[in-house]
Scaffold this active site. Structure first.
Site, PDB file in Angstrom:
ATOM      1  N   HIS A  33       0.808  -0.909  -0.122  1.00  0.00           N
ATOM      2  CA  HIS A  33       0.203   0.042  -0.214  1.00  0.00           C
ATOM      3  C   HIS A  33       0.871   0.828  -0.390  1.00  0.00           C
ATOM      4  O   HIS A  33       1.674   1.302   0.388  1.00  0.00           O
ATOM      5  CB  HIS A  33      -0.662   0.065   1.239  1.00  0.00           C
ATOM      6  CG  HIS A  33      -1.799  -1.224   1.031  1.00  0.00           C
ATOM      7  ND1 HIS A  33      -2.993  -0.705  -0.266  1.00  0.00           N
ATOM      8  CD2 HIS A  33      -2.645  -1.633   2.101  1.00  0.00           C
ATOM      9  CE1 HIS A  33      -3.897  -1.270   0.389  1.00  0.00           C
ATOM     10  NE2 HIS A  33      -3.405  -2.666   1.225  1.00  0.00           N
TER      11      HIS A  33
ATOM     12  N   CYS B 205       0.345   2.794  -4.638  1.00  0.00           N
ATOM     13  CA  CYS B 205      -0.759   4.148  -5.327  1.00  0.00           C
ATOM     14  C   CYS B 205       0.801   5.383  -4.719  1.00  0.00           C
ATOM     15  O   CYS B 205       1.686   5.078  -4.219  1.00  0.00           O
ATOM     16  CB  CYS B 205      -1.341   4.219  -3.904  1.00  0.00           C
ATOM     17  SG  CYS B 205      -2.984   3.246  -4.761  1.00  0.00           S
TER      18      CYS B 205
END
Length: 238
Positions: A114, A170
């Protein structure tokens, strides 16, 4: 710091091309986090590490004087005994990767997990947010900001050392706070591929220069406000 083909280098000049072989030691750091049992659990990040390891092996990069560190949160099979990707372990591994290097050495970083953003507290981000990566224990230990990544991985690089990083997360485009950003749209790709040695290959300038300018501007504004506040106080005392 100037862009270096295949990675970034502090030597201030482009490298000699993508096919250039490493002449020194090679170190690689692999981080794959599936966040097992947590909200936002992922499935393929540990497998990504296996895939990239195979790529390096196929390219012959992991032959000869090669060292690697693997941090994954599913320690089974070939990763049995691997270190857990906590914030502490990741930061220590960053230091390992960027330390004790010399000209000709090649460094490789792969992160799959993440990525996020959090409020910038030092005024060096145009949008007001630092980009981050998320250790397996981010909920308790906190995220790792782009400022920390730049300080631990990029700043210590000696001249002539090449680092290539794959950030599969991301907000990955600016996750290392590098001074150039490449946007892979049609025009940029055509320009870059027509002349790989041009600055078009590395996109538009950004990052540290802009941050220094913003910081200086903020400091100047702070001094001005402090001066005005003092003048008001002195006027009131009179």
């Amino acid at each position: 710091m100037q862009p270096h083909r295949g990675g970034y280098s502090n030597n201030g000049a482009p490298g000699q091309g993508y096919g250039e072989r490493a002449t020194g030691n090679v170190k690689a750091l692999f981080i794959g986090i599936n966040y097992v049992g947590q909200n936002g659990q992922l499935r393929g990040c540990v497998n990504d590490v296996k895939t990239i390891q195979k790529v390096l092996k196929a390219k012959g990069i992991s032959n000869g004087s090669y060292q690697e560190v693997v941090l994954v949160d599913e320690q089974k099979g070939e990763f049995r005994g691997a270190k857990h990707p906590t914030k502490k372990e990741i930061l220590q591994s960053f230091k390992w990767l960027s330390s004790n290097n010399r000209p000709g050495d090649t460094l490789f970083l792969h992160y799959s997990g993440h990525g996020g953003q959090q409020r910038d507290h030092d005024g060096d981000e145009q949008d007001g947010y630092d980009e981050t990566i998320c250790p397996v224990d981010y909920a308790s230990a906190g995220q790792i900001t782009d400022d920390e990544i730049y300080k631990l991985l990029v700043t210590p690089l000696p001249s002539g050392v090449r680092m290539t990083a794959i950030m599969d997360c991301c907000h990955s485009g600016t996750a290392m706070d590098l001074p150039f950003e490449f946007k892979a749209d049609g025009g940029s790709m055509r320009s870059a591929l027509s002349d790989p040695g041009s600055m078009a290959m590395y996109g538009i300038g950004r990052g540290k220069k802009m941050k220094k300018e913003k910081k200086a501007k903020k400091e100047k504004k702070g001094k001005k406000e402090k001066k005005e506040k003092k003048e008001k106080k002195d006027k009131k005392d009179k």
